[in-house]
Write a protein that holds these residues in place. Structure first.
Motif, short mmCIF file in Angstrom:
data_model
loop_
_atom_site.label_atom_id
_atom_site.label_comp_id
_atom_site.label_asym_id
_atom_site.label_seq_id
_atom_site.Cartn_x
_atom_site.Cartn_y
_atom_site.Cartn_z
N ASN A 286 0.83 -1.21 0.00
CA ASN A 286 0.00 0.00 0.00
C ASN A 286 0.86 1.26 0.00
O ASN A 286 0.58 2.22 -0.72
N ALA A 287 1.91 1.25 0.82
CA ALA A 287 2.79 2.42 0.90
C ALA A 287 3.59 2.60 -0.38
O ALA A 287 3.83 3.74 -0.82
N GLU A 288 4.00 1.51 -0.99
CA GLU A 288 4.75 1.61 -2.25
C GLU A 288 3.92 2.32 -3.31
O GLU A 288 4.42 3.18 -4.04
N ARG A 289 2.65 1.99 -3.35
CA ARG A 289 1.75 2.62 -4.33
C ARG A 289 1.44 4.07 -3.95
O ARG A 289 1.56 4.97 -4.79
N PHE A 290 1.11 4.30 -2.69
CA PHE A 290 0.65 5.62 -2.27
C PHE A 290 1.76 6.67 -2.30
O PHE A 290 1.56 7.80 -2.75
N TYR A 291 2.95 6.29 -1.80
CA TYR A 291 4.07 7.23 -1.76
C TYR A 291 4.89 7.23 -3.05
O TYR A 291 5.83 8.00 -3.18
N ARG A 292 4.54 6.33 -3.97
CA ARG A 292 5.17 6.26 -5.29
C ARG A 292 6.66 5.95 -5.21
O ARG A 292 7.49 6.55 -5.90
N PHE A 293 7.00 4.99 -4.35
CA PHE A 293 8.38 4.54 -4.27
C PHE A 293 8.77 3.76 -5.51
O PHE A 293 7.99 2.97 -6.03
N LYS A 294 9.98 3.98 -5.99
CA LYS A 294 10.52 3.27 -7.13
C LYS A 294 11.86 2.65 -6.74
O LYS A 294 12.52 3.10 -5.80
N SER A 295 12.26 1.62 -7.44
CA SER A 295 13.58 1.01 -7.26
C SER A 295 13.84 0.62 -5.80
O SER A 295 14.91 0.93 -5.24
N LEU A 296 12.88 -0.05 -5.18
CA LEU A 296 13.06 -0.47 -3.79
C LEU A 296 14.15 -1.53 -3.69
O LEU A 296 14.22 -2.46 -4.48
N ILE A 297 14.99 -1.39 -2.67
CA ILE A 297 16.11 -2.29 -2.47
C ILE A 297 15.62 -3.63 -1.90
O ILE A 297 14.67 -3.68 -1.12
N ASP A 298 16.26 -4.71 -2.32
CA ASP A 298 15.96 -6.05 -1.81
C ASP A 298 17.00 -6.39 -0.75
O ASP A 298 18.21 -6.42 -1.04
N LEU A 299 16.57 -6.62 0.48
CA LEU A 299 17.49 -6.85 1.59
C LEU A 299 17.44 -8.29 2.05
O LEU A 299 16.37 -8.81 2.38
N PRO A 300 18.57 -8.96 2.12
CA PRO A 300 18.59 -10.36 2.58
C PRO A 300 18.45 -10.45 4.09
O PRO A 300 18.74 -9.48 4.81
N TYR A 301 18.03 -11.60 4.58
CA TYR A 301 17.98 -11.82 6.02
C TYR A 301 19.37 -12.18 6.51
O TYR A 301 20.04 -13.04 5.95
N ILE A 302 19.83 -11.49 7.55
CA ILE A 302 21.13 -11.75 8.16
C ILE A 302 20.91 -12.40 9.52
O ILE A 302 20.23 -11.85 10.38
N LYS A 303 21.48 -13.57 9.69
CA LYS A 303 21.30 -14.30 10.95
C LYS A 303 21.99 -13.60 12.11
O LYS A 303 23.07 -13.01 11.95
N ASN A 304 21.39 -13.66 13.26
CA ASN A 304 21.98 -13.13 14.49
C ASN A 304 23.06 -14.09 15.00
O ASN A 304 23.03 -15.29 14.72
N MET A 305 24.01 -13.57 15.77
CA MET A 305 25.01 -14.44 16.41
C MET A 305 24.36 -15.43 17.34
O MET A 305 24.93 -16.51 17.61
N SER A 306 23.19 -15.10 17.88
CA SER A 306 22.51 -15.99 18.83
C SER A 306 21.78 -17.14 18.15
O SER A 306 21.29 -18.04 18.83
N GLU A 307 21.68 -17.10 16.83
CA GLU A 307 20.95 -18.15 16.12
C GLU A 307 21.86 -19.34 15.82
O GLU A 307 23.03 -19.17 15.49
#
Length: 307
Positions: A286-307
């Protein structure tokens, strides 16, 4: 996740040193601030110098896999227009920054026009602060309506926080009727937990009005994670206006004095009461459409040291 997460309500500042209704707000050390007569933990204690910068926020966003954020403003932080202009230019794909004029100062119409001319694509109006010692300022006053019409003409988005309940809803209805093409984001989820909050939500039945949930974890702080009451409120609001009208916001950094940044949306992601498509809409689409964001970055999941 097969969608990008967008934070529709966050704050940044270099220095917090201002007054609201004659009461001082000033950053101290260790994340604390003088706040209207008392010392409060304004930001997490590791922000030792009181600076709430874009770079610290980006580190939190990257860790929590939040692709972009809308940076709003509030009088309690002081005007941050110069800094936010720099932030928007430096990180155009990560931040949409709102300019803010100050109605407590003379000739604020001129200031609003200057912000628009400077390139801000959105302006913030902290309308819940319009109950001034010298009298209430109405959203329907001639100066405010002139600003709203100018914003509509120039396709400038309005980010607005309203007073509790239906106090300013009637005024907002008049603004919406007079400026039907003005895009409006109403903050703090209508001040959910306050009596009459649903009346603010219903404003989103108008085509260009959306609701964002900045501060919802603060408003449900007494029940704490996993914020079951907040989930129920999201469902109730969706029943009133549709899930396509609702957006997630964190109210960073004040809310992460109690929880982590990831926790400010994780309670939605892990909820079994919402469908996957509802989560995707609320947390980003919804926010991507309403605020007209373009070229959104894709962020990988980074494991915690506790995992």
């Amino acid at each position: 996740m097969d969608f990008k997460i967008i934070d529709a309500h966050a704050h940044l500042w270099l220095s917090q040193d201002t007054e609201v209704n004659g009461q001082k707000i000033k950053a101290l050390e260790g994340g604390q601030s003088i706040f209207m007569g008392e010392i409060r933990q304004m930001i997490p204690p590791f922000m030792v110098d009181g600076r709430n910068t874009a770079e610290i926020f980006l580190a939190n966003m990257n860790y929590a896999q939040v692709s972009a954020a809308v940076i709003t403003q509030e009088y309690i932080d002081g005007l941050q227009n110069a800094y936010l202009s720099e932030v928007g230019e430096k990180y155009p794909d990560r931040f949409m920054c709102c300019g803010m004029f100050d109605v407590r100062r003379p000739n604020y119409i001129k200031h609003a026009k200057k912000l628009i001319g400077h390139g801000f694509k959105a302006l913030k109006v902290p309308a819940h602060r319009f109950f001034l010692p010298e009298g209430r300022l109405y959203l329907t006053s001639d100066p405010m309506m002139e600003i709203f019409r100018l914003m509509e003409k120039n396709d400038i988005l309005l980010s607005i926080d309203l007073a509790d309940g239906a106090e300013q809803v009637g005024e907002m209805k008049e603004v919406i009727a007079a400026c039907p093409d003005l895009r409006i984001a109403i903050g703090h989820f209508g001040m959910v937990t306050r009596e009459g909050w649903q009346e603010q939500i219903k404003l989103a039945r108008n085509k260009n009005v959306m609701i964002e949930s900045g501060g919802i974890t603060w408003l449900f702080n007494d029940e704490f994670y996993p914020f079951t009451g907040a989930i129920k409120a999201i469902q109730e609001a969706a029943g009133l206006v549709g899930m396509d009208k609702l957006m997630w916001g964190s109210d960073y950094p004040r809310t992460i004095t109690a929880i982590t940044y990831r926790m400010s949306y994780d309670f939605v992601l892990k909820s079994k009461s919402l469908a996957d498509e509802e989560k995707a809409m609320f947390l980003g689409e919804n926010a991507e459409r309403f605020y007209r964001f373009k070229s959104l970055i894709d962020l990988p999941y980074i494991k915690n040291m506790s995992e």
